[in-house]
Every structure is written in C-alpha cells, then in structure tokens.
Design a protein around this motif. Structure first.
Motif, mmCIF file in Angstrom:
data_model
loop_
_atom_site.group_PDB
_atom_site.id
_atom_site.type_symbol
_atom_site.label_atom_id
_atom_site.label_comp_id
_atom_site.label_asym_id
_atom_site.label_seq_id
_atom_site.Cartn_x
_atom_site.Cartn_y
_atom_site.Cartn_z
ATOM 1 N N TYR A 11 0.845 -1.203 0.000
ATOM 2 C CA TYR A 11 0.000 0.000 0.000
ATOM 3 C C TYR A 11 0.872 1.241 0.000
ATOM 4 C CZ TYR A 11 -3.155 3.700 1.187
ATOM 5 O OH TYR A 11 -3.840 4.894 1.164
ATOM 6 N N ASP A 12 1.937 1.243 0.795
ATOM 7 C CA ASP A 12 2.834 2.403 0.819
ATOM 8 C C ASP A 12 3.392 2.682 -0.572
ATOM 9 O OD1 ASP A 12 2.432 2.620 3.567
ATOM 10 O OD2 ASP A 12 4.259 1.496 4.061
ATOM 11 N N LYS A 15 0.514 4.023 -2.771
ATOM 12 C CA LYS A 15 0.158 5.390 -2.348
ATOM 13 C C LYS A 15 1.192 6.385 -2.849
ATOM 14 C CE LYS A 15 -2.236 8.286 0.324
ATOM 15 N NZ LYS A 15 -2.334 9.512 -0.452
ATOM 16 N N HIS A 18 0.573 6.819 -6.484
ATOM 17 C CA HIS A 18 -0.652 7.612 -6.663
ATOM 18 C C HIS A 18 -0.383 9.096 -6.421
ATOM 19 C CE1 HIS A 18 -4.860 8.802 -6.303
ATOM 20 N NE2 HIS A 18 -4.546 9.348 -5.151
ATOM 21 N N ASP A 19 0.322 9.388 -5.352
ATOM 22 C CA ASP A 19 0.592 10.782 -4.988
ATOM 23 C C ASP A 19 1.526 11.479 -5.971
ATOM 24 O OD1 ASP A 19 -1.034 10.421 -2.795
ATOM 25 O OD2 ASP A 19 0.616 10.268 -1.358
ATOM 26 N N ILE A 79 -7.141 2.750 -3.160
ATOM 27 C CA ILE A 79 -6.455 3.854 -2.477
ATOM 28 C C ILE A 79 -7.480 4.865 -1.962
ATOM 29 C CG2 ILE A 79 -4.948 5.856 -2.820
ATOM 30 C CD1 ILE A 79 -3.317 3.982 -4.742
ATOM 31 N N GLU A 83 -8.132 5.766 1.943
ATOM 32 C CA GLU A 83 -7.999 7.160 2.392
ATOM 33 C C GLU A 83 -9.252 7.615 3.124
ATOM 34 O OE1 GLU A 83 -7.031 9.215 -1.248
ATOM 35 O OE2 GLU A 83 -4.887 9.175 -0.772
#
Length: 87
Positions: A11-12, A15, A18-19, A79, A83
């Motif tokens: 996930y990290d 993420k 994604h960011d 994601i 969030e």
C-alpha cells in the motif's frame, strides 16, 4: 492475495505512486524510477522490483513502456477507499 496485499508495504508503494502521478499527453503515468521509489520508501531497489512484479500480477499496476508504470482503476479505487477509512 487480494486486499490483504495492500495492508502493508505494498500500500505504501501504491500510495507513493498515486501521490506522484502525472498526466502526460492525456495519460496518467508515474514518472518515478524504481530507484527513486526505493530511496523514498527506504527499500532496496531489488525489493521494489519484486513488489512491482507482484502488483502487476495482481492487477494493480500496468507497465506502459520500459520503466513507465500506471496504476489500474482497481488500485485507484482501493487507495481512495483506504484514504476515506483513515480520515
């Protein structure tokens, strides 16, 4: 593996991707190299490379060209859900 895959380092990684998505010629891409991702997350490049393989196999990441990846709609949806849950 499914969703359990995303409740850890994976996930990290997703993420971070994604960011850092960028839109180039009307397409989302992640402009980061595996080396940049590894340095940011404090992982080895080998670990990141292995993780990319798993994420591709599970359908969360697609490779567009050598070294250029995109998140799938499934990854984007997960994601956003995580969030919302963490707010």
């Amino acid at each position: 593996m499914g969703i359990k895959l995303l409740l850890n380092d994976y996930y990290d990684l997703l993420k971070l991707m994604h960011d850092n998505e960028a839109i180039i010629l009307d397409e989302k891409v992640i402009p980061l190299t595996q080396q940049q991702i590894a340095a940011t997350l404090n992982y080895s490049k080998m670990k990141v490379n292995s993780m990319f393989g798993v994420l591709q196999k599970e359908g969360f990441v697609e490779q567009k060209t050598r070294g250029k990846y995109v998140l799938t709609d499934t990854a984007e949806s997960i994601i956003k859900t995580i969030e919302k849950l963490s707010d």
